[in-house]
Design a protein around this motif. Structure first.
Motif, PDB file in Angstrom:
ATOM      1  N   UNK A  72      14.913  27.037  59.118  1.00  0.00           N
ATOM      2  CA  UNK A  72      16.223  27.661  58.919  1.00  0.00           C
ATOM      3  C   UNK A  72      17.310  26.616  58.678  1.00  0.00           C
ATOM      4  N   UNK A  73      17.195  25.479  59.375  1.00  0.00           N
ATOM      5  CA  UNK A  73      18.171  24.401  59.178  1.00  0.00           C
ATOM      6  C   UNK A  73      18.077  23.835  57.765  1.00  0.00           C
ATOM      7  N   UNK A  77      20.998  23.906  54.796  1.00  0.00           N
ATOM      8  CA  UNK A  77      21.443  22.682  54.121  1.00  0.00           C
ATOM      9  C   UNK A  77      20.993  22.643  52.659  1.00  0.00           C
ATOM     10  N   UNK A  78      20.485  23.780  52.182  1.00  0.00           N
ATOM     11  CA  UNK A  78      20.047  23.896  50.787  1.00  0.00           C
ATOM     12  C   UNK A  78      18.959  22.908  50.402  1.00  0.00           C
ATOM     13  N   UNK A  79      18.155  22.509  51.390  1.00  0.00           N
ATOM     14  CA  UNK A  79      17.035  21.621  51.099  1.00  0.00           C
ATOM     15  C   UNK A  79      15.864  22.399  50.505  1.00  0.00           C
ATOM     16  N   UNK A  81      14.650  26.618  49.093  1.00  0.00           N
ATOM     17  CA  UNK A  81      15.113  27.952  48.701  1.00  0.00           C
ATOM     18  C   UNK A  81      14.649  28.974  49.726  1.00  0.00           C
ATOM     19  N   UNK A  82      15.206  30.188  49.620  1.00  0.00           N
ATOM     20  CA  UNK A  82      14.814  31.244  50.559  1.00  0.00           C
ATOM     21  C   UNK A  82      13.346  31.636  50.384  1.00  0.00           C
ATOM     22  N   UNK A  83      12.837  31.575  49.165  1.00  0.00           N
ATOM     23  CA  UNK A  83      11.415  31.864  48.935  1.00  0.00           C
ATOM     24  C   UNK A  83      10.526  30.817  49.589  1.00  0.00           C
ATOM     25  N   UNK A  84      10.950  29.558  49.483  1.00  0.00           N
ATOM     26  CA  UNK A  84      10.189  28.479  50.133  1.00  0.00           C
ATOM     27  C   UNK A  84      10.240  28.615  51.642  1.00  0.00           C
ATOM     28  N   UNK A  85      11.409  29.029  52.155  1.00  0.00           N
ATOM     29  CA  UNK A  85      11.556  29.213  53.601  1.00  0.00           C
ATOM     30  C   UNK A  85      10.634  30.321  54.095  1.00  0.00           C
ATOM     31  N   UNK A  86      10.607  31.428  53.384  1.00  0.00           N
ATOM     32  CA  UNK A  86       9.744  32.548  53.778  1.00  0.00           C
ATOM     33  C   UNK A  86       8.266  32.153  53.713  1.00  0.00           C
ATOM     34  N   UNK A  87       7.920  31.379  52.710  1.00  0.00           N
ATOM     35  CA  UNK A  87       6.532  30.933  52.570  1.00  0.00           C
ATOM     36  C   UNK A  87       6.140  30.022  53.735  1.00  0.00           C
ATOM     37  N   UNK A  88       7.055  29.127  54.121  1.00  0.00           N
ATOM     38  CA  UNK A  88       6.780  28.225  55.253  1.00  0.00           C
ATOM     39  C   UNK A  88       6.645  29.002  56.551  1.00  0.00           C
ATOM     40  N   UNK A  89       7.513  30.011  56.734  1.00  0.00           N
ATOM     41  CA  UNK A  89       7.430  30.823  57.950  1.00  0.00           C
ATOM     42  C   UNK A  89       6.121  31.602  58.017  1.00  0.00           C
ATOM     43  N   UNK A  90       5.690  32.090  56.880  1.00  0.00           N
ATOM     44  CA  UNK A  90       4.419  32.825  56.834  1.00  0.00           C
ATOM     45  C   UNK A  90       3.248  31.903  57.164  1.00  0.00           C
ATOM     46  N   UNK A  91       3.307  30.685  56.653  1.00  0.00           N
ATOM     47  CA  UNK A  91       2.267  29.698  56.950  1.00  0.00           C
ATOM     48  C   UNK A  91       2.249  29.342  58.428  1.00  0.00           C
ATOM     49  N   UNK A  92       3.452  29.165  59.009  1.00  0.00           N
ATOM     50  CA  UNK A  92       3.550  28.862  60.439  1.00  0.00           C
ATOM     51  C   UNK A  92       2.968  29.989  61.275  1.00  0.00           C
ATOM     52  N   UNK A  93       3.247  31.232  60.880  1.00  0.00           N
ATOM     53  CA  UNK A  93       2.733  32.383  61.621  1.00  0.00           C
ATOM     54  C   UNK A  93       1.205  32.389  61.613  1.00  0.00           C
ATOM     55  N   UNK A  94       0.612  32.072  60.449  1.00  0.00           N
ATOM     56  CA  UNK A  94      -0.851  32.046  60.352  1.00  0.00           C
ATOM     57  C   UNK A  94      -1.437  30.913  61.191  1.00  0.00           C
ATOM     58  N   UNK A  95      -0.789  29.744  61.149  1.00  0.00           N
ATOM     59  CA  UNK A  95      -1.274  28.579  61.896  1.00  0.00           C
ATOM     60  C   UNK A  95      -1.267  28.859  63.393  1.00  0.00           C
ATOM     61  N   UNK A  96      -0.142  29.357  63.894  1.00  0.00           N
ATOM     62  CA  UNK A  96      -0.037  29.599  65.335  1.00  0.00           C
ATOM     63  C   UNK A  96      -0.877  30.797  65.766  1.00  0.00           C
TER      64      UNK A  96
END
Length: 349
Positions: A72-73, A77-79, A81-96
């Motif tokens: 989210x940080x 900071x515009x590092x 995109x929102x699509x990339x953020x959602x993809x990372x969150x989905x990956x984190x959910x699968x990992x954990x």
């Protein structure tokens, strides 16, 4: 997540029944034992298991939320995109999710035993059966350690009794690689001592520096000779077959599984000691350099037989050992009376 789903459905069903029957017991008769439809033993085990799962989920959820906060940080900071953020969150959910599933598997919760206990409770008119069958199952799960392990070790070869100055001067890093099988048997189910015996192959590599090489003359005398060409490698490799025999002391604590049954599990922390004897299989004088490549199999006066002892200390992730030959590395009147002393790490004990 199939494992979690299977457990969760079972636990949820049991607690629904438990809560329902508990409310009925208060409403009608607190002394009516027939209103207890869930075995007390099953309730205790399910409660324990549920608390453990709750703690695992809590720990991993906290760790995941920290990672999501970092995502989210980066998004703020515009590092990314929102699509990339959602993809990372989905990956984190699968990992954990996988981590939680793996940790639950490690608990070794035996759902089949719980179901058997509940069935027995129902058959015996809502009374828990005598624990003899449970103890029998425990005895089947925890038996005397009786197994064959793959063994491997690698270490630095040093020498005692070195008197030959020429050999000392040109000696390079020498090493010993040993592989094989070790049979291990616990003396009794509660004993901290295990018996060890095995069969090993040991490759001892004696290296020389300064373009020196081992040489055997026509009279059978073995010595060092300066090569007329620069050498990258000069080593004498001897292979032995070894037969170790000894004991291992485990530092694990005695576990009282039931009132009448105790056992001592295998520990990663231990001290093992064994003696060994062995015979020479082959010896090769290996030389490599500019314009020269030689591997000569022959008699370079290394001892035909070896005997000695080893002590290994198990520290958990790493096992360290010291191995000492009690006879000379080379035959009598060859160089000196040096004896091998090896330090290194091993696995398989």
């Amino acid at each position: 997540m199939k494992t979690i789903n299977r457990y969760t459905i079972f636990l949820f069903s049991c607690f629904l029944i438990s809560n329902f029957t508990y409310s009925q017991k208060i409403k009608f008769d607190l002394n009516d034992k027939n209103s207890d439809k869930i075995s007390p033993i099953v309730q205790d085990r399910i409660t324990e298991f549920t608390l453990i799962i709750r703690e695992i989920v809590k720990e991993e959820k906290t760790a995941m939320e920290k990672k999501i906060t970092e995502v989210d940080e980066d998004l703020k900071q515009d590092k990314i995109t929102i699509n990339e953020a959602n993809a990372k969150k989905e990956t984190l959910a699968k990992v954990y999710s996988t981590v939680i599933n793996d940790r639950i598997k490690e608990i070794n919760f035996n759902l089949d035993d719980i179901i058997k206990q509940q069935v027995a409770f129902s058959i015996m008119n809502d009374e828990d059966p005598i624990e003899t069958s449970t103890e029998e199952d425990i005895r089947k799960r925890h038996k005397i350690i009786n197994q064959i392990n793959g063994y491997g070790s690698f270490g630095y070869m040093a020498f005692t009794g070195r008197k030959n100055e020429e050999l000392n001067k040109h000696e390079k890093f020498s090493s010993n690689l040993t592989v094989g099988l070790m049979y291990e048997r616990q003396l009794s189910i509660t004993s901290p001592i295990n018996f060890l015996v095995g069969g090993l192959l040991s490759w001892r590599t004696y290296r020389l520096d300064d373009s020196m090489k081992f040489n055997r003359d026509d009279d059978g005398n073995v010595g060092l000779l300066k090569s007329d060409k620069s050498l990258d490698k000069s080593k004498l490799r001897s292979a032995y077959i070894l037969a170790p025999i000894g004991f291992k002391f485990n530092f694990s604590k005695l576990k009282q599984a039931t009132e009448n049954f105790a056992y001592r599990p295998k520990s990663k922390h231990y001290i093992a000691a064994y003696a060994y004897g062995g015979a020479l299989l082959s010896s090769n004088n290996i030389i490599k350099g500019k314009g020269i490549r030689s591997r000569e199999k022959g008699n370079y006066n290394v001892n035909n037989f070896v005997y000695g002892a080893e002590i290994t200390v198990g520290l958990g992730l790493v096992n360290v050992f010291v191995r000492k030959d009690f006879n000379n590395y080379f035959k009598e009147k060859t160089f000196d009376n040096r004896k091998m002393l090896q330090f290194g790490i091993n696995i398989g004990l």
